[in-house]
Scaffold this motif. Structure first.
Motif, PDB file in Angstrom:
ATOM      1  N   VAL A   1       0.033  -1.116  -8.544  1.00 30.30           N
ATOM      2  CA  VAL A   1       0.393   0.257  -8.944  1.00 30.30           C
ATOM      3  C   VAL A   1       0.685   0.267 -10.446  1.00 30.30           C
ATOM      4  O   VAL A   1       1.471  -0.558 -10.924  1.00 30.30           O
ATOM      5  CB  VAL A   1       1.645   0.737  -8.160  1.00 30.30           C
ATOM      6  CG1 VAL A   1       2.179   2.045  -8.722  1.00 30.30           C
ATOM      7  CG2 VAL A   1       1.323   0.880  -6.682  1.00 30.30           C
TER       8      VAL A   1
ATOM      9  N   LYS B   1      -5.996   7.350  -2.410  1.00 28.04           N
ATOM     10  CA  LYS B   1      -6.766   7.243  -3.663  1.00 28.04           C
ATOM     11  C   LYS B   1      -6.911   5.778  -4.063  1.00 28.04           C
ATOM     12  O   LYS B   1      -7.966   5.339  -4.521  1.00 28.04           O
ATOM     13  CB  LYS B   1      -6.057   8.012  -4.778  1.00 28.04           C
ATOM     14  CG  LYS B   1      -6.224   9.506  -4.681  1.00 28.04           C
ATOM     15  CD  LYS B   1      -5.658  10.156  -5.919  1.00 28.04           C
ATOM     16  CE  LYS B   1      -5.460  11.639  -5.665  1.00 28.04           C
ATOM     17  NZ  LYS B   1      -4.400  12.223  -6.451  1.00 28.04           N
ATOM     18  N   MET B   2      -5.822   5.041  -3.898  1.00 30.79           N
ATOM     19  CA  MET B   2      -5.868   3.630  -4.289  1.00 30.79           C
ATOM     20  C   MET B   2      -6.863   2.852  -3.424  1.00 30.79           C
ATOM     21  O   MET B   2      -7.575   1.975  -3.905  1.00 30.79           O
ATOM     22  CB  MET B   2      -4.464   3.031  -4.163  1.00 30.79           C
ATOM     23  CG  MET B   2      -4.374   1.628  -4.663  1.00 30.79           C
ATOM     24  SD  MET B   2      -2.664   1.080  -4.757  1.00 30.79           S
ATOM     25  CE  MET B   2      -2.404   1.167  -6.488  1.00 30.79           C
TER      26      MET B   2
ATOM     27  N   ASP C   1       3.351  11.983   0.900  1.00 37.38           N
ATOM     28  CA  ASP C   1       3.139  11.683  -0.525  1.00 37.38           C
ATOM     29  C   ASP C   1       2.661  10.245  -0.717  1.00 37.38           C
ATOM     30  O   ASP C   1       1.760   9.975  -1.522  1.00 37.38           O
ATOM     31  CB  ASP C   1       4.440  11.892  -1.318  1.00 37.38           C
ATOM     32  CG  ASP C   1       4.725  13.357  -1.578  1.00 37.38           C
ATOM     33  OD1 ASP C   1       3.864  14.200  -1.239  1.00 37.38           O
ATOM     34  OD2 ASP C   1       5.808  13.662  -2.127  1.00 37.38           O
ATOM     35  N   PHE C   2       3.292   9.330   0.013  1.00 36.09           N
ATOM     36  CA  PHE C   2       2.843   7.926  -0.049  1.00 36.09           C
ATOM     37  C   PHE C   2       1.363   7.840   0.369  1.00 36.09           C
ATOM     38  O   PHE C   2       0.558   7.181  -0.285  1.00 36.09           O
ATOM     39  CB  PHE C   2       3.667   7.060   0.915  1.00 36.09           C
ATOM     40  CG  PHE C   2       4.871   6.378   0.318  1.00 36.09           C
ATOM     41  CD1 PHE C   2       4.759   5.562  -0.811  1.00 36.09           C
ATOM     42  CD2 PHE C   2       6.118   6.486   0.919  1.00 36.09           C
ATOM     43  CE1 PHE C   2       5.876   4.897  -1.328  1.00 36.09           C
ATOM     44  CE2 PHE C   2       7.238   5.829   0.402  1.00 36.09           C
ATOM     45  CZ  PHE C   2       7.117   5.034  -0.724  1.00 36.09           C
TER      46      PHE C   2
ATOM     47  N   TYR D   1       0.691  -0.424   2.960  1.00 34.57           N
ATOM     48  CA  TYR D   1       1.030  -0.076   1.564  1.00 34.57           C
ATOM     49  C   TYR D   1       2.489   0.377   1.466  1.00 34.57           C
ATOM     50  O   TYR D   1       3.216  -0.011   0.562  1.00 34.57           O
ATOM     51  CB  TYR D   1       0.167   1.084   1.066  1.00 34.57           C
ATOM     52  CG  TYR D   1      -1.274   0.803   0.789  1.00 34.57           C
ATOM     53  CD1 TYR D   1      -1.655  -0.048  -0.253  1.00 34.57           C
ATOM     54  CD2 TYR D   1      -2.276   1.439   1.518  1.00 34.57           C
ATOM     55  CE1 TYR D   1      -2.991  -0.263  -0.527  1.00 34.57           C
ATOM     56  CE2 TYR D   1      -3.613   1.238   1.244  1.00 34.57           C
ATOM     57  CZ  TYR D   1      -3.969   0.383   0.219  1.00 34.57           C
ATOM     58  OH  TYR D   1      -5.282   0.172  -0.059  1.00 34.57           O
TER      59      TYR D   1
ATOM     60  N   LEU E   1       7.571   7.370  -9.464  1.00 33.35           N
ATOM     61  CA  LEU E   1       7.214   8.040  -8.212  1.00 33.35           C
ATOM     62  C   LEU E   1       7.496   7.122  -7.020  1.00 33.35           C
ATOM     63  O   LEU E   1       8.066   7.545  -6.005  1.00 33.35           O
ATOM     64  CB  LEU E   1       5.727   8.430  -8.237  1.00 33.35           C
ATOM     65  CG  LEU E   1       5.171   8.969  -6.911  1.00 33.35           C
ATOM     66  CD1 LEU E   1       5.815  10.304  -6.550  1.00 33.35           C
ATOM     67  CD2 LEU E   1       3.651   9.104  -6.970  1.00 33.35           C
ATOM     68  N   MET E   2       7.112   5.849  -7.149  1.00 38.23           N
ATOM     69  CA  MET E   2       7.336   4.902  -6.048  1.00 38.23           C
ATOM     70  C   MET E   2       8.836   4.710  -5.781  1.00 38.23           C
ATOM     71  O   MET E   2       9.260   4.607  -4.635  1.00 38.23           O
ATOM     72  CB  MET E   2       6.694   3.547  -6.392  1.00 38.23           C
ATOM     73  CG  MET E   2       5.181   3.576  -6.435  1.00 38.23           C
ATOM     74  SD  MET E   2       4.467   3.845  -4.796  1.00 38.23           S
ATOM     75  CE  MET E   2       3.516   5.331  -5.085  1.00 38.23           C
TER      76      MET E   2
ATOM     77  N   TYR F   1      -1.118   9.130  -2.139  1.00 32.19           N
ATOM     78  CA  TYR F   1      -1.245   8.199  -3.263  1.00 32.19           C
ATOM     79  C   TYR F   1      -2.115   6.992  -2.866  1.00 32.19           C
ATOM     80  O   TYR F   1      -3.045   6.614  -3.604  1.00 32.19           O
ATOM     81  CB  TYR F   1       0.147   7.716  -3.703  1.00 32.19           C
ATOM     82  CG  TYR F   1       0.096   6.858  -4.937  1.00 32.19           C
ATOM     83  CD1 TYR F   1       0.172   7.420  -6.210  1.00 32.19           C
ATOM     84  CD2 TYR F   1      -0.078   5.479  -4.841  1.00 32.19           C
ATOM     85  CE1 TYR F   1       0.090   6.629  -7.347  1.00 32.19           C
ATOM     86  CE2 TYR F   1      -0.162   4.688  -5.974  1.00 32.19           C
ATOM     87  CZ  TYR F   1      -0.079   5.265  -7.221  1.00 32.19           C
ATOM     88  OH  TYR F   1      -0.181   4.484  -8.348  1.00 32.19           O
ATOM     89  N   PHE F   2      -1.824   6.425  -1.704  1.00 30.59           N
ATOM     90  CA  PHE F   2      -2.528   5.192  -1.334  1.00 30.59           C
ATOM     91  C   PHE F   2      -3.936   5.449  -0.808  1.00 30.59           C
ATOM     92  O   PHE F   2      -4.763   4.530  -0.808  1.00 30.59           O
ATOM     93  CB  PHE F   2      -1.678   4.363  -0.364  1.00 30.59           C
ATOM     94  CG  PHE F   2      -0.487   3.745  -1.057  1.00 30.59           C
ATOM     95  CD1 PHE F   2      -0.666   2.884  -2.135  1.00 30.59           C
ATOM     96  CD2 PHE F   2       0.810   4.046  -0.674  1.00 30.59           C
ATOM     97  CE1 PHE F   2       0.411   2.328  -2.808  1.00 30.59           C
ATOM     98  CE2 PHE F   2       1.899   3.496  -1.337  1.00 30.59           C
ATOM     99  CZ  PHE F   2       1.699   2.641  -2.411  1.00 30.59           C
TER     100      PHE F   2
ATOM    101  N   ASP G   1       3.315   5.019 -12.629  1.00 31.41           N
ATOM    102  CA  ASP G   1       3.601   5.566 -11.302  1.00 31.41           C
ATOM    103  C   ASP G   1       4.850   4.948 -10.657  1.00 31.41           C
ATOM    104  O   ASP G   1       5.204   5.298  -9.531  1.00 31.41           O
ATOM    105  CB  ASP G   1       2.397   5.358 -10.373  1.00 31.41           C
ATOM    106  CG  ASP G   1       1.186   6.148 -10.855  1.00 31.41           C
ATOM    107  OD1 ASP G   1       1.382   7.166 -11.559  1.00 31.41           O
ATOM    108  OD2 ASP G   1       0.058   5.743 -10.546  1.00 31.41           O
TER     109      ASP G   1
END
Lengths: 56, 424
Positions: free
Chosen positions: B167, B220-221, B213-214, B256, B174-175, B217-218, B171
């Motif tokens: 990450v 996209k990752m 939200d997690f 994740y 945010l985490m 985000y993940f 970011d």
């Protein structure tokens, strides 16, 4: 024979023959084969059979 | 049956923030009813396992005491029903290693286990030391006062695990925010809404929003790492296979989330709690200063025992069983209290004293058995390096205000630790 290192496959705990485990009653220099078969990993309780020798 | 006031105390987030009520409640239970049933209002009855040896006994038998059959964290009936309704009957909002049993637990654990083994973690030491030094320098630049929890302890393990996960630094806030929302859901300083939820729907909605939200985000990752794999844990998860098949989406997202949350919060809590203890026990601080290298291993184990950031996990009996002479029935739910095990008078001499040279120290904060913490070697390494960089430079230390812990009955540690210090 050089001292070897054995690792618990579950938690990664290392048994280093050179140092033994004095707090568990295993003297420094104790070879893996001389450790009783009912030995369990001090950090996760897995059996001696679930350790493997590794290169560090 | 455990008295109602004691049962209420050991599940009360505020009691964990205050700590003394919880310590007193478990002291009573260990002495009078070490393995007995609690049935606070609104909850299904559950066994409370308070003694060190009984916790090991349950954790060692991971086939007899499952993680995944019911919620792994204590939940009341209403919350449990709502989660099951949302999750197609499952009691879990995520399905990470924590919620799995064999065979899946073994398959999924082996995916990242090599990454977290000591021989691999050791390779990270030079980079972790750079990160630790930068935080110690930043602390020195604060000019003698800081909030050690917020300025150092929250941020240093966060930065390390985010580099490992992959990450970007931008970011990390945010985490951290999402992690605090997840573990501090009952604390108005930490949770998503900034207030205490007034009903189950409100509380659950906030947690669901955090998980969403997690996941966003993940997702996209995952796309990125499938297209451009790198040498990071995100690439292992995104491209990993279990029995020849890619990870399921739910399991991958859960993987994740656990790395991105539990991978730093527990170390943060322990680090802050350790410095808090040193500030309150200047004799121990002086002892440690005189022999930093010699005492670091025992100081770190004692910090882990002292803080025990994970307060409980639940297990479910898969068959009739007996523990400590008590008959546990198939389907019974068990509350494993790690702070209680780590204050067990039968195992620890003077358990309510913080001793930097405590030896032996068979603390069980990382758990035991198949589910023992995967990140324990990383956590210890991070702490060792930070203390190696900080302690030689730290001359004076005292509290500069009242420290406060997060109000949480699952994962809890200092949320604010104002200190005054001298450094060179």
């Amino acid at each position: 024979m050089a001292y070897r290192t054995w690792q618990c496959e579950n938690c990664g705990f290392l048994y280093e023959e050179e140092f033994g485990l004095p707090l568990e009653g295993i003297s420094p220099g104790t070879r893996w084969e001389d450790i009783p078969d009912d030995f369990v990993c001090p950090t996760c309780g897995f059996a001696k059979s679930q350790f493997s020798m590794i290169e560090i | 049956m455990i008295p109602t006031d004691i049962a209420q105390t050991i599940i009360d987030p505020k009691a964990y923030a205050a700590q003394t009520p919880v310590d007193e409640a478990f002291k009573f239970l260990r002495r009078e009813m070490p393995l007995d049933v609690a049935a606070p209002e609104g909850f299904d009855p559950f066994w409370v396992v308070t003694r060190h040896r009984d916790i090991l006994e349950v954790e060692r038998q991971s086939e007899l005491f499952h993680n995944g059959d019911r919620s792994t964290v204590l939940a009341n009936r209403t919350a449990d029903q709502k989660v099951r309704a949302m999750m197609g009957g499952s009691p879990h909002l995520v399905r990470s290693l924590v919620q799995m049993d064999n065979p899946d637990h073994g398959y999924y654990r082996r995916l990242t286990q090599p990454y977290f083994m000591p021989q691999n973690i050791r390779k990270l030491e030079p980079r972790i030391r750079e990160i630790a030094k930068s935080f110690v320098d930043r602390m020195a630049a604060k000019g003698g006062t800081c909030d050690f929890a917020r300025d150092v302890a929250f941020l240093y393990p966060l930065h390390v695990i985010m580099e490992i996960l992959g990450v970007p630094e931008a970011d990390e806030p945010l985490m951290l925010k999402l992690t605090q929302e997840l573990f501090g859901a009952g604390d108005s300083d930490m949770n998503r809404e900034g207030k205490i939820a007034t009903n189950e729907d409100e509380g659950l909605a906030a947690i669901m929003a955090t998980v969403a939200d997690f996941v966003a985000y993940f997702n996209k990752m995952t796309e990125d790492r499938r297209a451009h794999p790198r040498d990071d844990v995100a690439s292992v998860i995104a491209n990993g296979t279990v029995n020849g098949q890619p990870l399921g989406h739910f399991e991958a997202m859960s993987y994740y989330i656990i790395v991105a949350s539990a991978g730093h919060d527990t170390t943060s809590n322990t680090t802050a709690g350790a410095l808090w203890s040193l500030a309150e026990n200047l004799g121990e601080f002086a002892k440690l200063k005189q022999n930093i290298n010699g005492l670091l291993p025992s100081f770190i184990e004692e910090s882990i025992r002292w803080v025990t950031p994970v307060k409980h996990f639940m297990r479910t009996a898969t068959d009739d069983a007996e523990v400590a002479g008590r008959k546990i029935a198939k389907g019974d739910w068990l509350f494993l209290s790690y702070p209680s095990g780590n204050r067990d008078e039968e195992v620890f001499d003077d358990p309510f004293a913080f001793k930097v040279d405590r030896m032996p120290n068979k603390q069980i904060a990382f758990g035991y058995g198949a589910h023992v913490c995967l990140g324990q070697h990383l956590g210890r390494l991070e702490m060792r390096i930070l203390w190696e960089e900080l302690l030689p430079r730290l001359e004076g230390l005292e509290l500069a205000g009242e420290p406060r812990r997060t109000e949480a009955a699952f994962v809890c540690g200092p949320k604010s630790l104002p200190i005054r210090f001298r450094m060179h």
